[in-house]
Design a protein around this motif. Structure first.
Motif, PDB file in Angstrom:
ATOM      1  N   ASP B  11       0.706  -1.149   0.098  1.00 44.94           N
ATOM      2  CA  ASP B  11       0.292  -0.112  -0.026  1.00 44.94           C
ATOM      3  C   ASP B  11       1.011   1.126  -0.057  1.00 44.94           C
ATOM      4  OD1 ASP B  11      -1.667   1.941   0.469  1.00 44.94           O
ATOM      5  OD2 ASP B  11      -2.940   0.744   1.888  1.00 44.94           O
ATOM      6  N   ARG B  12       0.547   2.264  -0.835  1.00 42.33           N
ATOM      7  CA  ARG B  12       1.608   3.434  -1.080  1.00 42.33           C
ATOM      8  C   ARG B  12       1.446   4.220   0.219  1.00 42.33           C
ATOM      9  NH1 ARG B  12      -1.719   6.856  -5.699  1.00 42.33           N
ATOM     10  NH2 ARG B  12      -3.796   6.880  -4.571  1.00 42.33           N
ATOM     11  N   ARG B  13       0.626   4.118   1.208  1.00 42.72           N
ATOM     12  CA  ARG B  13       0.404   4.883   2.231  1.00 42.72           C
ATOM     13  C   ARG B  13       1.570   4.622   3.049  1.00 42.72           C
ATOM     14  NH1 ARG B  13      -5.906   4.209   3.064  1.00 42.72           N
ATOM     15  NH2 ARG B  13      -5.347   2.120   2.603  1.00 42.72           N
ATOM     16  N   TRP B  14       2.195   3.332   2.987  1.00 46.36           N
ATOM     17  CA  TRP B  14       3.294   2.829   3.955  1.00 46.36           C
ATOM     18  C   TRP B  14       4.301   3.896   3.556  1.00 46.36           C
ATOM     19  CZ3 TRP B  14       2.367   0.705   8.361  1.00 46.36           C
ATOM     20  CH2 TRP B  14       1.339  -0.112   8.723  1.00 46.36           C
ATOM     21  N   VAL B  15       4.594   3.832   2.130  1.00 44.44           N
ATOM     22  CA  VAL B  15       5.469   4.894   1.673  1.00 44.44           C
ATOM     23  C   VAL B  15       5.401   6.353   2.167  1.00 44.44           C
ATOM     24  CG1 VAL B  15       6.624   5.648  -0.573  1.00 44.44           C
ATOM     25  CG2 VAL B  15       5.679   3.148  -0.470  1.00 44.44           C
ATOM     26  N   TYR B  16       4.228   6.740   2.186  1.00 45.33           N
ATOM     27  CA  TYR B  16       3.965   8.252   2.468  1.00 45.33           C
ATOM     28  C   TYR B  16       4.644   8.253   4.145  1.00 45.33           C
ATOM     29  CZ  TYR B  16       0.911   8.717  -1.565  1.00 45.33           C
ATOM     30  OH  TYR B  16       0.480   8.809  -2.838  1.00 45.33           O
ATOM     31  N   LEU B  17       3.948   7.182   4.896  1.00 40.33           N
ATOM     32  CA  LEU B  17       4.338   7.321   6.305  1.00 40.33           C
ATOM     33  C   LEU B  17       5.706   7.105   6.506  1.00 40.33           C
ATOM     34  CD1 LEU B  17       3.099   7.106   9.176  1.00 40.33           C
ATOM     35  CD2 LEU B  17       3.258   4.655   9.004  1.00 40.33           C
ATOM     36  N   ALA B  18       6.713   6.518   5.807  1.00 41.05           N
ATOM     37  CA  ALA B  18       8.047   6.364   5.765  1.00 41.05           C
ATOM     38  C   ALA B  18       8.577   7.572   5.816  1.00 41.05           C
ATOM     39  CB  ALA B  18       8.522   5.195   4.959  1.00 41.05           C
ATOM     40  N   ILE B  19       8.273   8.258   4.460  1.00 43.28           N
ATOM     41  CA  ILE B  19       8.674   9.738   4.165  1.00 43.28           C
ATOM     42  C   ILE B  19       8.495  10.796   5.335  1.00 43.28           C
ATOM     43  CG2 ILE B  19       8.831  11.543   2.419  1.00 43.28           C
ATOM     44  CD1 ILE B  19      10.101   8.856   1.290  1.00 43.28           C
ATOM     45  N   GLY B  20       7.233  10.682   5.753  1.00 45.12           N
ATOM     46  CA  GLY B  20       7.011  11.520   6.666  1.00 45.12           C
ATOM     47  C   GLY B  20       7.731  11.387   8.088  1.00 45.12           C
ATOM     48  N   LEU B  21       7.975  10.004   8.273  1.00 45.55           N
ATOM     49  CA  LEU B  21       8.751   9.731   9.605  1.00 45.55           C
ATOM     50  C   LEU B  21      10.163  10.225   9.402  1.00 45.55           C
ATOM     51  CD1 LEU B  21       7.291   6.477  10.618  1.00 45.55           C
ATOM     52  CD2 LEU B  21       6.808   8.521  11.738  1.00 45.55           C
ATOM     53  N   ALA B  22      10.712   9.698   8.090  1.00 46.82           N
ATOM     54  CA  ALA B  22      12.078  10.300   7.786  1.00 46.82           C
ATOM     55  C   ALA B  22      12.174  11.822   7.703  1.00 46.82           C
ATOM     56  CB  ALA B  22      12.702   9.648   6.374  1.00 46.82           C
ATOM     57  N   VAL B  23      11.384  12.455   7.366  1.00 45.34           N
ATOM     58  CA  VAL B  23      11.685  13.938   7.286  1.00 45.34           C
ATOM     59  C   VAL B  23      11.277  14.467   8.726  1.00 45.34           C
ATOM     60  CG1 VAL B  23      10.296  16.166   6.407  1.00 45.34           C
ATOM     61  CG2 VAL B  23      11.019  14.250   4.715  1.00 45.34           C
ATOM     62  N   SER B  24      10.703  13.887   9.697  1.00 47.28           N
ATOM     63  CA  SER B  24      10.673  14.424  11.016  1.00 47.28           C
ATOM     64  C   SER B  24      11.692  13.992  11.929  1.00 47.28           C
ATOM     65  CB  SER B  24       9.355  13.573  11.655  1.00 47.28           C
ATOM     66  OG  SER B  24       8.060  13.938  10.670  1.00 47.28           O
ATOM     67  N   ILE B  25      12.564  13.263  11.324  1.00 44.12           N
ATOM     68  CA  ILE B  25      13.720  12.749  12.362  1.00 44.12           C
ATOM     69  C   ILE B  25      14.471  13.921  12.598  1.00 44.12           C
ATOM     70  CG2 ILE B  25      15.998  11.487  12.203  1.00 44.12           C
ATOM     71  CD1 ILE B  25      14.681   9.385  10.761  1.00 44.12           C
ATOM     72  N   PRO B  26      15.036  14.932  11.618  1.00 45.78           N
ATOM     73  CA  PRO B  26      15.862  16.008  12.290  1.00 45.78           C
ATOM     74  C   PRO B  26      14.955  16.947  13.258  1.00 45.78           C
ATOM     75  CG  PRO B  26      15.961  15.674   9.762  1.00 45.78           C
ATOM     76  CD  PRO B  26      14.849  14.813  10.412  1.00 45.78           C
ATOM     77  N   ALA B  27      13.733  17.176  13.071  1.00 51.19           N
ATOM     78  CA  ALA B  27      12.968  17.829  13.873  1.00 51.19           C
ATOM     79  C   ALA B  27      12.514  17.295  15.117  1.00 51.19           C
ATOM     80  CB  ALA B  27      11.459  18.332  13.024  1.00 51.19           C
ATOM     81  N   VAL B  28      12.629  16.184  15.220  1.00 53.43           N
ATOM     82  CA  VAL B  28      12.446  15.340  16.658  1.00 53.43           C
ATOM     83  C   VAL B  28      13.947  15.347  17.221  1.00 53.43           C
ATOM     84  CG1 VAL B  28      11.848  13.120  17.698  1.00 53.43           C
ATOM     85  CG2 VAL B  28      10.390  13.760  15.740  1.00 53.43           C
TER      86      VAL B  28
END
Lengths: 208, 293
Positions: B11-28
């Protein structure tokens, strides 16, 4: 951050999350945010055009300064509205013809100069040298010719022509690849911008 | 269904989630380091090497003398702020620091708000006065007509500035009639106004022109560099970060680069995995078809 800014940014953060919710599936929050953007944008643009164009370009010249010459573009503008009537729609063609006529007259020579002559000149005027610039220009010439050959269908793509055509498709793919990479960077930039905004909002809300 | 087929049908939504989490790493990381670990200077710095096409724009602005006029056209809307605002900010900072006078125009309907936002904050930071050190002429539709008219006289499309002051009353416009009186034009855009500036601006009037554009557009405009129709290009957020590096002004462009690096790494991993899965499924299908024959 003042209370007003905090509330404003809070609304912005909420709308950001509403838009992102579409990634899961279509939902009422997304629809609300999408229609809000469309409505605000339309209202803003209408008022902007009214105050920065209609008032200084139509109202003030005609009604305040009595510059009668402005009646011509005003009439051309008004008759564009006849598009809404099937019976009178043909009248709007005069405005369109006027606009396209002027546009074509100005654009044709400049477009030929910009997109054809200058580009041709830059492609063929390469220095005969074996330094980096010379090799780069030689590559440009070869790549352009190979790409053109790929789209030349009057001759079968066999033998040397076939090899050049094959090279052409690789050149095109490299171009698409560069475009794709930059597109990904652009799209990620939009996401990153929102993540940084949300981080800043959280800091202002809880930490700052 | 083997592993390759499962990967191809994820499901492509897993890809969206992974990108979202990856982009959040520096912020977190920055939040945790600042507020839990109590560290100072938690910004992740990515080394940036300015490219020649960006440095040419920087050198052009740097070569201008105090009091000379630079024309900046802000032709983008809020949806492109992430990429283009950092470079606009860096250029305006550089120009104001050198006492260069700036004339702003926008050919994008949503540009006025952006110009006001940028000028109000940066003018205050550099003690610049509207009308003397910078001017915002406003917005006009139909870019080609507006550019051609400005080439005759700025007062034709803009008899008054955005705030209703006649151009002849602005000290910054003394002796400024058209593009001939300016050192050059920097066009910051997310749309086809770049083509209008190249065709009707540089093509018709021949003034030095530089572009600041979104990453999506970049590949389409590099050919104008080699033909000298452009003096330089600032491509996307990477170009903005490079410009900030040159100006010595760490802004949103450089701040975004750590996020970009992580996101690109994740996308590369996805591309490699999906390619392996694609060829794996194709090989299996080919083998099955071969067996049937």
């Amino acid at each position: 951050m003042s209370t007003g800014q905090l509330i404003g940014n809070g609304i912005a953060a909420f709308l950001t999350l509403c838009i992102f919710s579409f990634l899961y599936k279509d939902n009422p929050f997304y629809k609300f945010a999408e229609r809000l953007v469309a409505g605000v944008a339309t209202g803003y643009f209408t008022m902007l055009l009214f105050w920065t164009n209609f008032i200084p370009k139509v109202w003030e010249p005609l009604y305040e300064r009595h510059e009668i010459i402005y009646i011509i573009p005003t009439i051309l503008g008004i008759i564009m509205w006849t598009r809404f009537s099937k019976k009178w729609a043909w009248v709007s063609r005069y405005s369109i013809a006027f606009y396209i006529g002027i546009g074509s007259g100005v654009a044709v020579t400049l477009a030929l100069y910009t997109y054809l002559f200058k580009q041709l000149q830059a492609t063929i005027a390469f220095p005969i040298s074996m330094d980096v610039a010379g090799i780069n220009q030689l590559l440009v010439v070869v790549a352009v010719l190979a790409s053109l050959i790929y789209f030349f269908f009057s001759t079968p793509h066999k033998g040397a022509f076939g090899v050049a055509s094959k090279l052409g498709i690789y050149v095109i793919m490299i171009g698409f690849g560069a475009g794709f990479g930059l597109t990904v960077m652009g799209r990620i930039a939009l996401l990153v911008n929102r993540v940084i905004f949300l981080k800043g909002y959280l800091i202002a809300l809880f930490g700052g | 269904m083997n592993i390759f087929e499962k990967i191809m049908k994820v499901d492509r939504r897993w890809v969206y989630l992974a990108i979202g989490l990856a982009v959040s790493i520096p912020a977190v990381y920055e939040l945790v380091a600042t507020y839990i670990l109590k560290k100072e200077n938690t910004t992740i710095n990515i080394p940036i090497t300015p490219s020649p096409e960006v440095k040419k724009v920087y050198d052009f602005v740097e070569s201008m003398k105090p009091g000379e006029h630079l024309f900046i056209c802000v032709d983008y809307d809020p949806s492109s702020m992430a990429e283009l605002n950092p470079m606009t900010t860096a250029i305006v900072n550089q120009a104001f620091a050198k006492d260069i006078k700036i004339i702003f125009v926008t050919l994008s309907q949503f540009g006025p708000g952006l110009v006001e936002q940028i000028t109000s904050s940066l003018a205050a930071a550099h003690n610049k006065v509207r009308g003397e050190d910078y001017a915002f002429l406003g917005y006009r539709p139909y870019p080609a007509i507006t550019i051609l008219a400005m080439g005759v006289d700025f007062r034709v499309p803009f008899p008054e500035d955005y705030y209703g002051t006649p151009l002849d009353s602005l000290p910054i416009m003394d002796g400024i009639k058209n593009f001939n009186n300016l050192k050059g034009v920097i066009e910051l855009t997310s749309g086809n106004t770049a083509d209008f500036w190249i065709t009707y601006g540089n093509g018709r009037y021949g003034f030095p022109l530089a572009l600041g554009i979104t990453g999506v557009m970049s590949a389409n405009y590099y050919q104008y560099l080699s033909s000298d129709q452009l003096l330089g290009i600032i491509p996307g957020v990477k170009g903005a970060a490079e410009y900030e590096e040159l100006v010595g002004f760490p802004g949103d462009g450089k701040a975004q680069m750590a996020y970009q690096v992580i996101a690109h790494a994740v996308i590369l991993v996805f591309i490699i995995i999906s390619n392996i899965a694609f060829f794996g499924t194709r090989k299996r299908k080919g083998g099955m078809e071969g067996g049937a024959q």
